[in-house]
Design an enzyme around this catalytic site. Structure first.
Site, PDB file in Angstrom:
ATOM      1  N   CYS A   1       0.832  -1.197   0.000  1.00 39.79           N
ATOM      2  CA  CYS A   1       0.000   0.000   0.000  1.00 39.79           C
ATOM      3  C   CYS A   1       0.874   1.257   0.000  1.00 39.79           C
ATOM      4  CB  CYS A   1      -0.982  -0.026   1.173  1.00 39.79           C
ATOM      5  SG  CYS A   1      -2.326   1.165   0.968  1.00 39.79           S
TER       6      CYS A   1
ATOM      7  N   ASP B   1      -3.375   0.885  10.208  1.00 37.65           N
ATOM      8  CA  ASP B   1      -4.564   1.713  10.391  1.00 37.65           C
ATOM      9  C   ASP B   1      -5.042   1.629  11.833  1.00 37.65           C
ATOM     10  OD1 ASP B   1      -5.670   2.793   7.575  1.00 37.65           O
ATOM     11  OD2 ASP B   1      -4.590   0.916   7.316  1.00 37.65           O
TER      12      ASP B   1
HETATM   13  O1  RI2 Z   1      -0.526   6.595   8.285  1.00 40.70           O
HETATM   14  P1  RI2 Z   1       0.221   5.956   7.150  1.00 40.70           P
HETATM   15  O2  RI2 Z   1       1.466   5.250   7.611  1.00 40.70           O
HETATM   16  O3  RI2 Z   1       0.498   6.948   6.028  1.00 40.70           O
HETATM   17  O4  RI2 Z   1      -0.739   4.880   6.467  1.00 40.70           O
HETATM   18  C1  RI2 Z   1      -1.256   3.812   7.200  1.00 40.70           C
HETATM   19  C2  RI2 Z   1      -2.213   3.010   6.384  1.00 40.70           C
HETATM   20  O5  RI2 Z   1      -3.254   3.842   5.887  1.00 40.70           O
HETATM   21  C3  RI2 Z   1      -3.626   3.350   4.594  1.00 40.70           C
HETATM   22  O6  RI2 Z   1      -5.017   3.198   4.466  1.00 40.70           O
HETATM   23  P2  RI2 Z   1      -5.865   3.962   3.298  1.00 40.70           P
HETATM   24  O7  RI2 Z   1      -5.061   4.026   2.028  1.00 40.70           O
HETATM   25  O8  RI2 Z   1      -6.234   5.333   3.852  1.00 40.70           O
HETATM   26  O9  RI2 Z   1      -7.105   3.116   3.133  1.00 40.70           O
HETATM   27  C4  RI2 Z   1      -2.891   2.046   4.380  1.00 40.70           C
HETATM   28  O10 RI2 Z   1      -3.590   0.938   4.884  1.00 40.70           O
HETATM   29  C5  RI2 Z   1      -1.617   2.330   5.157  1.00 40.70           C
HETATM   30  O11 RI2 Z   1      -0.906   1.159   5.481  1.00 40.70           O
END
Ligand code: RI2
Length: 307
Positions: A125, A194
Protein backbone atom coordinates in the site's frame (compact mmCIF):
# COMPACT_ATOMS: atom_id res chain seq x y z
CA UNK A 1 -11.38 23.43 3.88
CA UNK A 2 -14.68 23.25 5.80
CA UNK A 3 -15.19 20.31 8.16
CA UNK A 4 -17.89 18.76 5.96
CA UNK A 5 -15.54 18.94 2.97
CA UNK A 6 -12.75 17.32 4.96
CA UNK A 7 -15.09 14.50 6.01
CA UNK A 8 -16.20 14.02 2.41
CA UNK A 9 -12.58 14.01 1.18
CA UNK A 10 -11.75 11.34 3.77
CA UNK A 11 -14.77 9.28 2.67
CA UNK A 12 -13.85 9.52 -1.02
CA UNK A 13 -10.17 8.88 -0.21
CA UNK A 14 -8.95 12.18 -1.61
CA UNK A 15 -7.46 12.44 1.87
CA UNK A 16 -6.09 9.00 2.74
CA UNK A 17 -3.45 7.26 4.82
CA UNK A 18 -4.27 6.84 8.50
CA UNK A 19 -1.82 9.50 9.71
CA UNK A 20 -2.90 12.15 7.21
CA UNK A 21 -6.56 11.40 7.93
CA UNK A 22 -5.86 12.01 11.63
CA UNK A 23 -4.03 15.31 11.07
CA UNK A 24 -6.71 16.51 8.64
CA UNK A 25 -9.44 15.77 11.21
CA UNK A 26 -7.60 17.74 13.90
CA UNK A 27 -7.14 20.64 11.46
CA UNK A 28 -10.84 20.55 10.51
CA UNK A 29 -11.92 20.80 14.17
CA UNK A 30 -9.46 23.64 14.73
CA UNK A 31 -10.93 25.58 11.78
CA UNK A 32 -14.47 24.86 12.93
CA UNK A 33 -13.58 26.28 16.36
CA UNK A 34 -11.82 29.35 15.00
CA UNK A 35 -14.73 30.20 12.69
CA UNK A 36 -17.42 30.02 15.39
CA UNK A 37 -18.81 33.51 15.87
CA UNK A 38 -21.64 32.86 18.35
CA UNK A 39 -21.55 33.54 22.08
CA UNK A 40 -22.98 30.36 23.60
CA UNK A 41 -20.56 27.88 25.14
CA UNK A 42 -23.23 25.17 25.03
CA UNK A 43 -24.01 25.79 21.38
CA UNK A 44 -20.28 25.88 20.56
CA UNK A 45 -19.66 22.59 22.37
CA UNK A 46 -22.55 20.96 20.52
CA UNK A 47 -21.16 22.21 17.22
CA UNK A 48 -17.78 20.64 18.02
CA UNK A 49 -19.39 17.36 19.06
CA UNK A 50 -21.39 17.28 15.82
CA UNK A 51 -18.19 17.97 13.88
CA UNK A 52 -16.45 15.17 15.76
CA UNK A 53 -19.23 12.73 14.84
CA UNK A 54 -19.20 13.79 11.18
CA UNK A 55 -15.46 13.17 10.97
CA UNK A 56 -15.50 9.86 12.86
CA UNK A 57 -18.30 8.55 10.63
CA UNK A 58 -16.43 9.33 7.41
CA UNK A 59 -14.37 6.10 7.47
CA UNK A 60 -14.83 3.37 10.05
CA UNK A 61 -11.58 1.41 10.34
CA UNK A 62 -8.53 3.57 11.12
CA UNK A 63 -8.54 4.41 14.85
CA UNK A 64 -6.12 7.25 14.13
CA UNK A 65 -9.18 9.32 13.19
CA UNK A 66 -10.92 8.59 16.48
CA UNK A 67 -7.77 9.20 18.52
CA UNK A 68 -7.16 12.50 16.67
CA UNK A 69 -10.59 13.93 17.51
CA UNK A 70 -10.28 12.68 21.11
CA UNK A 71 -6.91 14.42 21.46
CA UNK A 72 -8.21 17.63 19.91
CA UNK A 73 -11.34 17.81 22.06
CA UNK A 74 -10.00 16.29 25.28
CA UNK A 75 -9.95 19.64 27.16
CA UNK A 76 -13.29 21.01 25.95
CA UNK A 77 -14.73 20.43 29.42
CA UNK A 78 -12.16 22.83 30.92
CA UNK A 79 -13.27 25.84 28.87
CA UNK A 80 -14.89 28.67 30.81
CA UNK A 81 -16.12 30.67 27.85
CA UNK A 82 -16.19 30.73 24.05
CA UNK A 83 -12.83 32.48 23.75
CA UNK A 84 -11.01 29.97 25.95
CA UNK A 85 -12.68 27.06 24.13
CA UNK A 86 -11.39 28.38 20.81
CA UNK A 87 -7.89 28.65 22.25
CA UNK A 88 -8.03 25.17 23.80
CA UNK A 89 -9.19 23.40 20.62
CA UNK A 90 -6.75 25.31 18.43
CA UNK A 91 -3.85 24.55 20.79
CA UNK A 92 -4.68 20.85 21.19
CA UNK A 93 -5.12 20.40 17.41
CA UNK A 94 -1.71 22.01 16.82
CA UNK A 95 -0.09 19.79 19.45
CA UNK A 96 -1.61 16.66 17.89
CA UNK A 97 -0.54 17.63 14.36
CA UNK A 98 2.98 18.57 15.41
CA UNK A 99 3.43 15.38 17.48
CA UNK A 100 2.08 13.31 14.61
CA UNK A 101 4.61 14.71 12.14
CA UNK A 102 7.46 14.28 14.63
CA UNK A 103 6.34 10.70 15.30
CA UNK A 104 6.63 9.75 11.63
CA UNK A 105 10.21 11.10 11.61
CA UNK A 106 11.15 9.31 14.82
CA UNK A 107 9.66 6.05 13.56
CA UNK A 108 11.82 6.46 10.45
CA UNK A 109 14.95 6.65 12.59
CA UNK A 110 14.01 3.76 14.88
CA UNK A 111 12.72 1.45 12.15
CA UNK A 112 15.70 2.13 9.89
CA UNK A 113 17.95 0.49 12.49
CA UNK A 114 16.23 -2.81 11.68
CA UNK A 115 17.13 -2.57 7.99
CA UNK A 116 20.58 -3.82 7.06
CA UNK A 117 22.88 -2.84 4.23
CA UNK A 118 21.93 -4.88 1.17
CA UNK A 119 18.40 -5.71 2.35
CA UNK A 120 15.57 -6.31 -0.07
CA UNK A 121 12.45 -4.78 1.47
CA UNK A 122 8.82 -5.60 0.71
CA UNK A 123 6.19 -2.93 1.39
CA UNK A 124 2.44 -2.78 0.87
CA UNK A 125 0.00 0.00 0.00
CA UNK A 126 1.19 3.54 0.73
CA UNK A 127 2.19 4.15 4.32
CA UNK A 128 4.01 7.37 5.21
CA UNK A 129 5.38 5.71 8.35
CA UNK A 130 6.74 2.70 6.41
CA UNK A 131 8.19 5.00 3.74
CA UNK A 132 9.85 7.11 6.44
CA UNK A 133 11.64 3.97 7.65
CA UNK A 134 12.70 2.86 4.16
CA UNK A 135 13.87 6.32 3.09
CA UNK A 136 15.79 6.87 6.33
CA UNK A 137 17.60 3.55 5.87
CA UNK A 138 18.55 4.62 2.34
CA UNK A 139 19.68 8.07 3.53
CA UNK A 140 21.91 6.30 6.08
CA UNK A 141 23.81 4.95 3.07
CA UNK A 142 22.35 1.44 3.13
CA UNK A 143 22.26 -0.18 -0.28
CA UNK A 144 18.64 -1.33 -0.27
CA UNK A 145 16.00 -2.11 -2.86
CA UNK A 146 12.25 -2.38 -2.51
CA UNK A 147 9.40 -4.49 -3.84
CA UNK A 148 6.09 -2.61 -3.61
CA UNK A 149 2.71 -4.22 -4.11
CA UNK A 150 0.18 -2.68 -6.45
CA UNK A 151 -2.44 -2.69 -3.64
CA UNK A 152 -5.71 -3.30 -5.43
CA UNK A 153 -8.25 -1.93 -5.81
CA UNK A 154 -7.04 1.62 -5.21
CA UNK A 155 -3.49 0.97 -6.46
CA UNK A 156 -1.85 3.02 -3.72
CA UNK A 157 1.33 1.13 -4.71
CA UNK A 158 1.66 3.55 -7.62
CA UNK A 159 2.14 6.37 -5.10
CA UNK A 160 4.69 4.30 -3.23
CA UNK A 161 6.82 3.44 -6.25
CA UNK A 162 6.81 7.08 -7.37
CA UNK A 163 7.87 8.29 -3.95
CA UNK A 164 10.66 5.72 -3.67
CA UNK A 165 11.81 6.32 -7.22
CA UNK A 166 11.92 10.10 -6.60
CA UNK A 167 14.11 9.37 -3.57
CA UNK A 168 16.50 7.41 -5.80
CA UNK A 169 15.69 4.02 -4.27
CA UNK A 170 15.59 1.02 -6.65
CA UNK A 171 11.99 -0.17 -6.63
CA UNK A 172 10.03 -2.93 -8.36
CA UNK A 173 6.24 -3.12 -8.43
CA UNK A 174 4.44 -6.45 -8.21
CA UNK A 175 0.77 -7.43 -8.24
CA UNK A 176 -0.59 -8.35 -4.82
CA UNK A 177 -0.90 -12.03 -5.72
CA UNK A 178 2.87 -12.24 -6.44
CA UNK A 179 3.77 -11.73 -2.77
CA UNK A 180 4.33 -15.39 -1.81
CA UNK A 181 6.36 -16.09 -4.96
CA UNK A 182 8.62 -13.08 -4.38
CA UNK A 183 9.01 -13.72 -0.64
CA UNK A 184 12.12 -15.88 -1.15
CA UNK A 185 13.95 -12.71 -2.29
CA UNK A 186 12.80 -10.58 0.63
CA UNK A 187 14.83 -9.83 3.79
CA UNK A 188 12.20 -7.79 5.64
CA UNK A 189 8.58 -6.77 5.13
CA UNK A 190 7.76 -3.21 6.26
CA UNK A 191 4.12 -2.10 6.46
CA UNK A 192 2.01 0.63 8.02
CA UNK A 193 -1.03 0.42 10.29
CA UNK A 194 -4.56 1.71 10.39
CA UNK A 195 -5.36 0.22 13.79
CA UNK A 196 -3.47 -1.94 16.29
CA UNK A 197 -5.66 -3.85 18.72
CA UNK A 198 -4.96 -4.47 22.40
CA UNK A 199 -4.06 -8.10 21.59
CA UNK A 200 -1.40 -6.93 19.10
CA UNK A 201 -3.38 -7.71 15.95
CA UNK A 202 -2.75 -5.35 13.07
CA UNK A 203 -5.54 -3.91 10.97
CA UNK A 204 -4.07 -2.64 7.71
CA UNK A 205 -4.72 -2.53 3.97
CA UNK A 206 -6.30 -5.64 2.51
CA UNK A 207 -3.54 -8.11 1.62
CA UNK A 208 -1.38 -7.32 4.66
CA UNK A 209 -2.36 -10.57 6.37
CA UNK A 210 -1.27 -12.56 3.30
CA UNK A 211 2.09 -10.83 3.51
CA UNK A 212 2.25 -11.70 7.21
CA UNK A 213 1.42 -15.33 6.49
CA UNK A 214 3.91 -15.67 3.62
CA UNK A 215 6.62 -13.87 5.61
CA UNK A 216 6.02 -16.12 8.62
CA UNK A 217 6.24 -19.23 6.42
CA UNK A 218 9.51 -18.00 4.90
CA UNK A 219 10.92 -16.80 8.25
CA UNK A 220 11.09 -13.25 6.97
CA UNK A 221 10.51 -10.67 9.72
CA UNK A 222 7.58 -8.29 9.34
CA UNK A 223 7.93 -4.85 10.89
CA UNK A 224 4.89 -2.63 11.41
CA UNK A 225 5.44 1.14 11.46
CA UNK A 226 2.83 2.88 13.59
CA UNK A 227 2.43 6.07 15.58
CA UNK A 228 0.99 5.49 19.06
CA UNK A 229 -2.36 6.96 17.96
CA UNK A 230 -2.80 3.93 15.68
CA UNK A 231 -3.37 1.82 18.84
CA UNK A 232 -7.01 1.40 19.73
CA UNK A 233 -8.24 2.02 23.30
CA UNK A 234 -11.68 0.81 22.20
CA UNK A 235 -10.34 -2.71 21.58
CA UNK A 236 -9.48 -2.94 25.27
CA UNK A 237 -13.21 -3.02 25.88
CA UNK A 238 -13.55 -5.83 23.39
CA UNK A 239 -14.63 -3.78 20.41
CA UNK A 240 -14.19 -5.66 17.16
CA UNK A 241 -12.70 -3.31 14.58
CA UNK A 242 -15.10 -2.68 11.71
CA UNK A 243 -13.54 -3.62 8.39
CA UNK A 244 -14.62 -1.09 5.80
CA UNK A 245 -16.26 -2.51 2.67
CA UNK A 246 -16.24 0.07 -0.09
CA UNK A 247 -18.26 0.42 -3.26
CA UNK A 248 -17.93 -2.61 -5.52
CA UNK A 249 -17.36 -0.40 -8.58
CA UNK A 250 -13.81 0.06 -7.24
CA UNK A 251 -13.21 -3.65 -7.99
CA UNK A 252 -14.97 -4.17 -11.34
CA UNK A 253 -17.85 -2.82 -13.39
CA UNK A 254 -20.16 -4.19 -16.07
CA UNK A 255 -20.09 -7.79 -14.87
CA UNK A 256 -23.12 -10.07 -15.38
CA UNK A 257 -25.81 -9.09 -12.85
CA UNK A 258 -25.68 -12.43 -11.02
CA UNK A 259 -21.99 -11.95 -10.14
CA UNK A 260 -21.56 -10.68 -6.61
CA UNK A 261 -18.55 -8.53 -5.76
CA UNK A 262 -17.17 -7.72 -2.34
CA UNK A 263 -14.63 -5.02 -1.57
CA UNK A 264 -13.24 -5.30 1.97
CA UNK A 265 -10.36 -2.84 2.11
CA UNK A 266 -8.62 -3.88 5.34
CA UNK A 267 -7.73 -7.16 7.00
CA UNK A 268 -6.38 -8.39 10.32
CA UNK A 269 -2.90 -9.86 10.84
CA UNK A 270 -2.44 -11.71 14.15
CA UNK A 271 0.37 -10.69 16.50
CA UNK A 272 2.18 -14.01 15.96
CA UNK A 273 3.09 -12.92 12.40
CA UNK A 274 4.54 -9.58 13.50
CA UNK A 275 8.20 -9.36 14.47
CA UNK A 276 8.09 -5.83 15.89
CA UNK A 277 6.29 -2.49 15.80
CA UNK A 278 8.34 0.67 15.26
CA UNK A 279 6.60 3.45 17.19
CA UNK A 280 7.75 6.94 18.23
CA UNK A 281 8.12 5.63 21.78
CA UNK A 282 10.39 2.80 20.76
CA UNK A 283 10.54 -0.51 19.01
CA UNK A 284 8.08 -2.84 20.70
CA UNK A 285 6.64 -6.31 20.50
CA UNK A 286 3.02 -6.54 19.25
CA UNK A 287 2.29 -8.10 22.64
CA UNK A 288 3.09 -4.72 24.25
CA UNK A 289 0.08 -3.09 22.58
CA UNK A 290 -1.87 -3.15 25.86
CA UNK A 291 0.87 -1.15 27.63
CA UNK A 292 0.97 1.44 24.84
CA UNK A 293 -2.77 1.95 25.11
CA UNK A 294 -2.71 2.29 28.90
CA UNK A 295 0.49 4.31 29.28
CA UNK A 296 0.51 6.48 26.19
CA UNK A 297 -3.16 6.96 25.31
CA UNK A 298 -4.52 6.53 28.81
CA UNK A 299 -7.70 4.93 30.08
CA UNK A 300 -9.32 8.35 30.14
CA UNK A 301 -9.83 8.40 26.40
CA UNK A 302 -11.96 5.26 26.69
CA UNK A 303 -14.62 7.05 28.60
CA UNK A 304 -14.70 10.51 27.09
CA UNK A 305 -17.26 9.61 24.46
CA UNK A 306 -19.68 8.33 27.07
CA UNK A 307 -22.44 10.49 28.50
O1 RI2 B 1 -0.53 6.60 8.29
P1 RI2 B 1 0.22 5.96 7.15
O2 RI2 B 1 1.47 5.25 7.61
O3 RI2 B 1 0.50 6.95 6.03
O4 RI2 B 1 -0.74 4.88 6.47
C1 RI2 B 1 -1.26 3.81 7.20
C2 RI2 B 1 -2.21 3.01 6.38
O5 RI2 B 1 -3.25 3.84 5.89
C3 RI2 B 1 -3.63 3.35 4.59
O6 RI2 B 1 -5.02 3.20 4.47
P2 RI2 B 1 -5.86 3.96 3.30
O7 RI2 B 1 -5.06 4.03 2.03
O8 RI2 B 1 -6.23 5.33 3.85
O9 RI2 B 1 -7.11 3.12 3.13
C4 RI2 B 1 -2.89 2.05 4.38
O10 RI2 B 1 -3.59 0.94 4.88
C5 RI2 B 1 -1.62 2.33 5.16
O11 RI2 B 1 -0.91 1.16 5.48
Amino acid sequence: MKLDETAESIRTMNIRGAGLIARSAAEALKELAEEYNGESLIEFTELLNKGRDTLVNSRPTAVSLWNAVQATLKNVKNAEDVTSLKEIVSRDADIFISNSKKAVETIGRIGANRIKDGDVVLTHCNSKAALSVIKTAYEQGKNISVYATESRPWKQGLLTVKDLSDAGIPVTMIVDSAVRWIMKEIDIAVVGADTICSNGALINKIGTSQIGLAAHEARVPMMVCAESYKFSPKTMEGEIVEIEERDTSEVAENLPPNVRIRNPVFDSTPAEYIDCIATEIGLISPYAAYEVIVNKLGHECLFETEG
